[in-house]
Structure formats: C-alpha cells, structure tokens
Design a protein around this motif. Structure first.
Motif, PDB file in Angstrom:
ATOM      1  N   PHE A   1       6.410  14.997 -10.550  1.00 50.32           N
ATOM      2  CA  PHE A   1       6.989  15.382 -11.830  1.00 50.32           C
ATOM      3  C   PHE A   1       5.975  16.129 -12.693  1.00 50.32           C
ATOM      4  CE2 PHE A   1      10.189  12.082 -10.876  1.00 50.32           C
ATOM      5  CZ  PHE A   1      11.349  12.795 -11.172  1.00 50.32           C
ATOM      6  N   GLN A   2       4.700  15.955 -12.368  1.00 58.44           N
ATOM      7  CA  GLN A   2       3.638  16.669 -13.081  1.00 58.44           C
ATOM      8  C   GLN A   2       3.225  17.942 -12.343  1.00 58.44           C
ATOM      9  OE1 GLN A   2       2.635  15.520 -16.136  1.00 58.44           O
ATOM     10  NE2 GLN A   2       4.278  14.012 -15.802  1.00 58.44           N
ATOM     11  N   HIS A   3       3.960  18.241 -11.265  1.00 59.95           N
ATOM     12  CA  HIS A   3       3.741  19.465 -10.484  1.00 59.95           C
ATOM     13  C   HIS A   3       2.351  19.539  -9.857  1.00 59.95           C
ATOM     14  CE1 HIS A   3       7.528  20.779 -12.204  1.00 59.95           C
ATOM     15  NE2 HIS A   3       7.049  20.585 -13.421  1.00 59.95           N
ATOM     16  N   THR A   4       1.843  18.396  -9.426  1.00 62.44           N
ATOM     17  CA  THR A   4       0.562  18.397  -8.716  1.00 62.44           C
ATOM     18  C   THR A   4       0.815  18.718  -7.244  1.00 62.44           C
ATOM     19  OG1 THR A   4       0.609  16.047  -8.160  1.00 62.44           O
ATOM     20  CG2 THR A   4      -0.310  16.654 -10.304  1.00 62.44           C
ATOM     21  N   LYS A   5      -0.241  19.082  -6.530  1.00 63.62           N
ATOM     22  CA  LYS A   5      -0.081  19.570  -5.161  1.00 63.62           C
ATOM     23  C   LYS A   5      -0.765  18.693  -4.114  1.00 63.62           C
ATOM     24  CE  LYS A   5       0.405  24.379  -6.662  1.00 63.62           C
ATOM     25  NZ  LYS A   5      -0.117  25.765  -6.562  1.00 63.62           N
ATOM     26  N   ALA A   6      -1.364  17.590  -4.528  1.00 62.91           N
ATOM     27  CA  ALA A   6      -2.055  16.725  -3.553  1.00 62.91           C
ATOM     28  C   ALA A   6      -1.034  16.102  -2.603  1.00 62.91           C
ATOM     29  CB  ALA A   6      -2.833  15.635  -4.275  1.00 62.91           C
ATOM     30  N   SER A   7      -1.461  15.852  -1.373  1.00 61.83           N
ATOM     31  CA  SER A   7      -0.564  15.320  -0.355  1.00 61.83           C
ATOM     32  C   SER A   7      -0.442  13.801  -0.451  1.00 61.83           C
ATOM     33  CB  SER A   7      -1.071  15.692   1.044  1.00 61.83           C
ATOM     34  OG  SER A   7      -2.261  14.980   1.338  1.00 61.83           O
ATOM     35  N   PHE A   8       0.617  13.285   0.164  1.00 59.52           N
ATOM     36  CA  PHE A   8       0.820  11.843   0.240  1.00 59.52           C
ATOM     37  C   PHE A   8      -0.322  11.189   1.004  1.00 59.52           C
ATOM     38  CE2 PHE A   8       2.754   8.129   2.465  1.00 59.52           C
ATOM     39  CZ  PHE A   8       3.015   7.347   1.346  1.00 59.52           C
ATOM     40  N   GLU A   9      -0.804  11.868   2.048  1.00 62.67           N
ATOM     41  CA  GLU A   9      -1.912  11.331   2.840  1.00 62.67           C
ATOM     42  C   GLU A   9      -3.172  11.173   2.004  1.00 62.67           C
ATOM     43  OE1 GLU A   9       0.024  13.793   3.723  1.00 62.67           O
ATOM     44  OE2 GLU A   9       0.976  13.222   5.624  1.00 62.67           O
ATOM     45  N   TRP A  60       0.833  -1.210   0.000  1.00 62.89           N
ATOM     46  CA  TRP A  60       0.000   0.000   0.000  1.00 62.89           C
ATOM     47  C   TRP A  60       0.865   1.257   0.000  1.00 62.89           C
ATOM     48  CZ3 TRP A  60      -2.042   2.214   5.130  1.00 62.89           C
ATOM     49  CH2 TRP A  60      -2.888   3.311   4.909  1.00 62.89           C
ATOM     50  N   VAL A  61       1.813   1.326   0.923  1.00 66.86           N
ATOM     51  CA  VAL A  61       2.662   2.506   1.052  1.00 66.86           C
ATOM     52  C   VAL A  61       3.564   2.657  -0.181  1.00 66.86           C
ATOM     53  CG1 VAL A  61       4.517   3.567   2.392  1.00 66.86           C
ATOM     54  CG2 VAL A  61       2.592   2.492   3.569  1.00 66.86           C
ATOM     55  N   ALA A  62       4.114   1.550  -0.689  1.00 70.73           N
ATOM     56  CA  ALA A  62       4.972   1.615  -1.874  1.00 70.73           C
ATOM     57  C   ALA A  62       4.187   2.094  -3.092  1.00 70.73           C
ATOM     58  CB  ALA A  62       5.581   0.247  -2.145  1.00 70.73           C
ATOM     59  N   ALA A  63       2.966   1.588  -3.251  1.00 76.36           N
ATOM     60  CA  ALA A  63       2.132   2.002  -4.387  1.00 76.36           C
ATOM     61  C   ALA A  63       1.785   3.483  -4.298  1.00 76.36           C
ATOM     62  CB  ALA A  63       0.864   1.153  -4.438  1.00 76.36           C
ATOM     63  N   ALA A  64       1.416   3.939  -3.105  1.00 80.62           N
ATOM     64  CA  ALA A  64       1.095   5.358  -2.921  1.00 80.62           C
ATOM     65  C   ALA A  64       2.330   6.220  -3.161  1.00 80.62           C
ATOM     66  CB  ALA A  64       0.544   5.585  -1.516  1.00 80.62           C
ATOM     67  N   GLY A  65       3.481   5.747  -2.699  1.00 77.47           N
ATOM     68  CA  GLY A  65       4.718   6.491  -2.910  1.00 77.47           C
ATOM     69  C   GLY A  65       5.063   6.623  -4.385  1.00 77.47           C
ATOM     70  N   PHE A  66       4.841   5.551  -5.151  1.00 69.40           N
ATOM     71  CA  PHE A  66       5.117   5.594  -6.589  1.00 69.40           C
ATOM     72  C   PHE A  66       4.227   6.627  -7.275  1.00 69.40           C
ATOM     73  CE2 PHE A  66       4.205   4.157 -10.933  1.00 69.40           C
ATOM     74  CZ  PHE A  66       5.491   4.154 -11.461  1.00 69.40           C
ATOM     75  N   ILE A  67       2.934   6.616  -6.942  1.00 66.61           N
ATOM     76  CA  ILE A  67       2.014   7.601  -7.523  1.00 66.61           C
ATOM     77  C   ILE A  67       2.446   9.016  -7.163  1.00 66.61           C
ATOM     78  CG2 ILE A  67      -0.348   8.518  -7.415  1.00 66.61           C
ATOM     79  CD1 ILE A  67      -1.327   5.636  -7.097  1.00 66.61           C
ATOM     80  N   GLN A  68       2.825   9.203  -5.911  1.00 71.66           N
ATOM     81  CA  GLN A  68       3.205  10.530  -5.442  1.00 71.66           C
ATOM     82  C   GLN A  68       4.448  11.045  -6.158  1.00 71.66           C
ATOM     83  OE1 GLN A  68       1.018  11.755  -3.348  1.00 71.66           O
ATOM     84  NE2 GLN A  68       1.955  13.767  -3.063  1.00 71.66           N
ATOM     85  N   ILE A  69       5.409  10.170  -6.381  1.00 72.73           N
ATOM     86  CA  ILE A  69       6.639  10.573  -7.093  1.00 72.73           C
ATOM     87  C   ILE A  69       6.326  10.970  -8.529  1.00 72.73           C
ATOM     88  CG2 ILE A  69       8.816   9.708  -8.032  1.00 72.73           C
ATOM     89  CD1 ILE A  69       9.024   7.992  -5.437  1.00 72.73           C
ATOM     90  N   VAL A  70       5.522  10.135  -9.224  1.00 68.25           N
ATOM     91  CA  VAL A  70       5.144  10.467 -10.597  1.00 68.25           C
ATOM     92  C   VAL A  70       4.377  11.788 -10.640  1.00 68.25           C
ATOM     93  CG1 VAL A  70       3.747   9.753 -12.577  1.00 68.25           C
ATOM     94  CG2 VAL A  70       5.119   8.054 -11.352  1.00 68.25           C
TER      95      VAL A  70
END
Length: 198
Positions: A88-96, A75-85
């Motif tokens: 790069f698209q300069h989005t502002k949503a939080s990891f939480e 779960w955490v790894a998948a969320a981290g991958f999305i957050q990293i990508v």
C-alpha cells in the motif's frame, strides 16, 4: 553490530533467503528442545489453561510437535502482513527479503526468552529442580518470577525494536510507519504464537 547494519548486510548476501530459514530454525530447535526437557521432567502448566483443547498433563508432550509448524506459521503470517502493508506504500522489496530479515529479528528476540526457558527446562529434566514446583514459583513473588519477567521484558523490547527496523530496512518506510507496522506485526505474531504455545 547495529540492527540496520546487520539487516543490510544480510540482504546484500546472495544466500540471504537460505540464511533466513537457518535463522528461524534456531528458535524452533531451542523451543522444541525445551518441550522435550519439560516432557522428560513430567512438567505441566500450573496457573494458565492452554488455549488449545489440550489436557495440562499432556500439554508439553504435544507441544514438541506443534512448536515447529506453529512458529513457521507465525513467521510467514507476520512477513505477509508486513508485505501487504508495504504494498500500500508502493515499496518494491520482495516477500523473500521481508521473510529473511524477519527471521533474523525473531531469532535474536527469542534468544532472550530461551536464555531463561532452556536452562530451566534442562535443570528440570535432570532433576536439579522440580518442573511443577518451579512452574508455581515462576508465578509467585520471588527470584524465579523476577528472572522470568526480566528475560521476557528483554524479549518484548527486542521485538518492539527489531520489527520496526525490519520494516524500515527492507521497505524504506518512514520511521512512524515502520514503528506502527512493526508493532502491529508483533501483536499478530505473538497472538498466533500464544494460540499454539500457551
């Protein structure tokens, strides 16, 4: 309710982060219970060899303890991958926010596999069916293999739909980028899950 509406509703709640943990606990509880039932039934894999160096006879027994930490890791790894990508698209949503919506996606998608796995493991535990014979039957032509593939097809489809929706709703990326990111995230999630649980 449609995925977009469900995810947006979740993010509008002040307790969305706590709810995310509740959502991920549902499949954790379901699959832990499944391994408990299979341990009671003295089940063992018949066709595949576990990826981890675990004897087949002890595989389900040990997985009772591996399931929860491995799913949290996935779960955490998948969320981290999305957050990293997304960064790069300069989005502002939080990891939480990513973590919480992804938890709901995982919970819904894994419900389809649990609809098959949990009843079968329970029937094995109470001796309605033989766990080892059923394991062989699921890998042979017939109704048991059909049911397995039916529910796991729904499982795969749900992931391939819900993960892109997660990316789209949380980070506002284009549909093409959301689909590519969501599907790559599913591959990462599934490989990690299979490493510990297959």
């Amino acid at each position: 309710m449609k995925p977009k509406q469900a995810f947006e509703t979740l993010l509008q709640r002040p307790d969305y982060f706590k709810l995310g943990f509740l959502y991920i606990l549902l499949p954790i509880a379901g699959y832990t219970l499944m391994y408990i039932f299979l341990t009671i039934a003295h089940g063992a894999p018949s066709v595949f060899t576990p990826w981890l160096n675990i004897e087949k006879e002890n595989y389900y027994s040990i997985n009772r303890y591996l399931l929860a930490p491995s799913m949290l890791l996935c779960w955490v790894a998948a969320a981290g991958f999305i957050q990293i990508v997304a960064r790069f698209q300069h989005t502002k949503a939080s990891f939480e926010q990513t973590l919480s919506v992804l938890a709901l996606s995982i919970s819904v998608a894994m419900l389809f596999s649990l609809l098959h796995d949990l009843p079968m493991s329970f029937m094995s535990a109470v001796s309605i069916i033989n766990a080892r014979e059923h394991e062989i039957a699921m890998n042979s032509p017939g109704i048991w293999r059909f049911l397995l593939w039916f529910f796991y097809s729904l499982y795969g489809i749900a992931f391939l739909v819900l993960f892109p929706y997660t990316v789209r709703v949380v980070h506002g990326m284009s549909w093409m980028k959301s689909i590519v990111t969501g599907w790559l995230t599913f591959v990462l999630f599934q490989l990690l899950f299979l490493l510990f649980n297959r």
